[in-house]
Scaffold this motif. Structure first.
Motif, PDB file in Angstrom:
ATOM      1  N   PHE A   2      -2.942 -10.227  -2.912  1.00  0.00           N
ATOM      2  CA  PHE A   2      -1.518 -10.529  -3.092  1.00  0.00           C
ATOM      3  C   PHE A   2      -1.171 -11.904  -2.526  1.00  0.00           C
ATOM      4  O   PHE A   2      -0.334 -12.609  -3.098  1.00  0.00           O
ATOM      5  N   THR A  33       6.805  -8.657  -2.319  1.00  0.00           N
ATOM      6  CA  THR A  33       7.200  -7.847  -3.469  1.00  0.00           C
ATOM      7  C   THR A  33       5.989  -7.199  -4.136  1.00  0.00           C
ATOM      8  O   THR A  33       5.977  -5.981  -4.385  1.00  0.00           O
ATOM      9  N   THR A  34       4.971  -7.986  -4.449  1.00  0.00           N
ATOM     10  CA  THR A  34       3.791  -7.441  -5.123  1.00  0.00           C
ATOM     11  C   THR A  34       3.023  -6.476  -4.236  1.00  0.00           C
ATOM     12  O   THR A  34       2.589  -5.413  -4.677  1.00  0.00           O
ATOM     13  N   LYS A  35       2.875  -6.821  -2.963  1.00  0.00           N
ATOM     14  CA  LYS A  35       2.124  -5.967  -2.040  1.00  0.00           C
ATOM     15  C   LYS A  35       2.824  -4.627  -1.841  1.00  0.00           C
ATOM     16  O   LYS A  35       2.195  -3.561  -1.933  1.00  0.00           O
TER      17      LYS A  35
END
Length: 333
Positions: A2, A33-35
């Motif tokens: 990430f 956000t992605t993690k």
């Protein structure tokens, strides 16, 4: 993974410097956000699959008739394993009281459920690591047990609205109805049959989608605020009023969190940003615990079933416990 994705987007795609305020803030936003979305999807699926084996009605059954000490510990554990949002507060409270579960044990479950859940566990693990996440879970359970015991000792049943005792619980159990004549072996085969596992898998997957749909806005807002603090908030100002050197930082953070409405999704990214600016871990976690355990909407919902004096005692006891936990985290971290 990430971090590499966030770096690639900010540096290579957008041609920005990570050392700049905007670049640093944007990297923080993309990375978190992605993690968090990935970890949430995995954890919610797993917890939802496990939770399908014990709906709210089953929770009540396990608590009925047990000794207070054992029931309090079990209520705290079940609160962790079967977290419910604030919208479930009223029906759960009515169902527990109707089932004859003592008031203190009922509050133990209602405190443990929102303050320690799969979302906060995932995000705490991603920020602090498993040791702090585990300590937080134990601290939250201890707070729930102690606060419930205090409320139980005060004998405040008269401050529950009278109509609550007259309502029959209407909870419907989804799986494995009681009273059937099947043996334990036959029931276990039914539970782990292909069709049953498929149903539970679909339930877990649907819960992932529904949960993300409910929280994505809070997630983005929380991470956005955290990214702004990370990139733009002056460190000296934050440390001055909420840093480790300010003895009153923990109670101030707790008091600020009580009237706010958010959840772990919205508050933990802010906690992470505050930590990066030098705010004490206990201070930041006290802020988060106050938001999740004492949110204003939950107090409004509870007012439908309990009177103001009991709400005041509930808030006072839990807030005091949160402050003590905050000081404890500051001392050990």
């Amino acid at each position: 993974m990430f971090n590499q994705l966030a770096t690639w987007l900010v540096v290579d795609v957008l041609n920005m410097e990570l050392s700049s305020r905007l670049g640093g803030a944007l990297h923080f936003f993309i990375y978190d956000t992605t993690k968090i979305l990935f970890l949430l999807a995995v954890m919610i699926f797993g917890i939802s699959f496990i939770r399908s084996f014990f709906p709210p009605e089953k929770v009540k059954e396990w608590l009925e008739g047990r000794r207070k000490g054992a029931a309090s510990v079990m209520a705290a554990v079940l609160g962790v394993l079967s977290p419910f949002c604030s919208c479930s507060t009223v029906p759960l409270f009515i169902g527990f009281v109707e089932a004859g579960i003592p008031l203190g044990i009922t509050f133990t479950f209602l405190i443990s459920s929102p303050i320690v859940n799969e979302i906060s566990l995932v995000m705490l693990f991603s920020i602090f690591g498993w040791k702090v996440a585990l300590i937080y879970v134990l601290a939250g359970m201890t707070l729930a047990i102690v606060a419930g015991a205090i409320i139980g000792k005060l004998k405040m049943e008269k401050h529950v609205e009278s109509y609550v005792y007259e309502i029959a619980a209407g909870q419907e159990e989804v799986h494995m109805q009681e009273g059937d004549s099947r043996t334990f072996s036959e029931k276990m085969k039914a539970v782990f049959s292909r069709d049953e596992l498929k149903e539970r898998t679909i339930f877990a997957a649907r819960n992932v989608v529904e949960t993300v749909q409910k929280i994505w806005l809070y997630l983005l807002i929380g991470i956005g605020i955290g990214a702004f603090i990370h990139g733009y908030a002056p460190q000296d100002l934050l440390v001055k009023y909420a840093g480790e050197g300010n003895f009153f930082a923990v109670p101030i953070a707790t008091l600020l969190g009580v009237p706010l409405y958010s959840n772990a999704v919205g508050s933990l990214p802010i906690v992470e940003a505050l930590l990066n600016k030098g705010v004490g871990a206990g201070t930041a976690l006290a802020f988060m615990m106050a938001i999740t355990a004492l949110s204003l909407p939950e107090m409004i919902l509870l007012r439908k079933v309990i009177k103001p004096k009991l709400i005041a005692v509930f808030v006072g006891v839990v807030a005091t416990g949160i402050i003590l936990i905050g000081y404890g985290f500051n001392a050990i971290l």
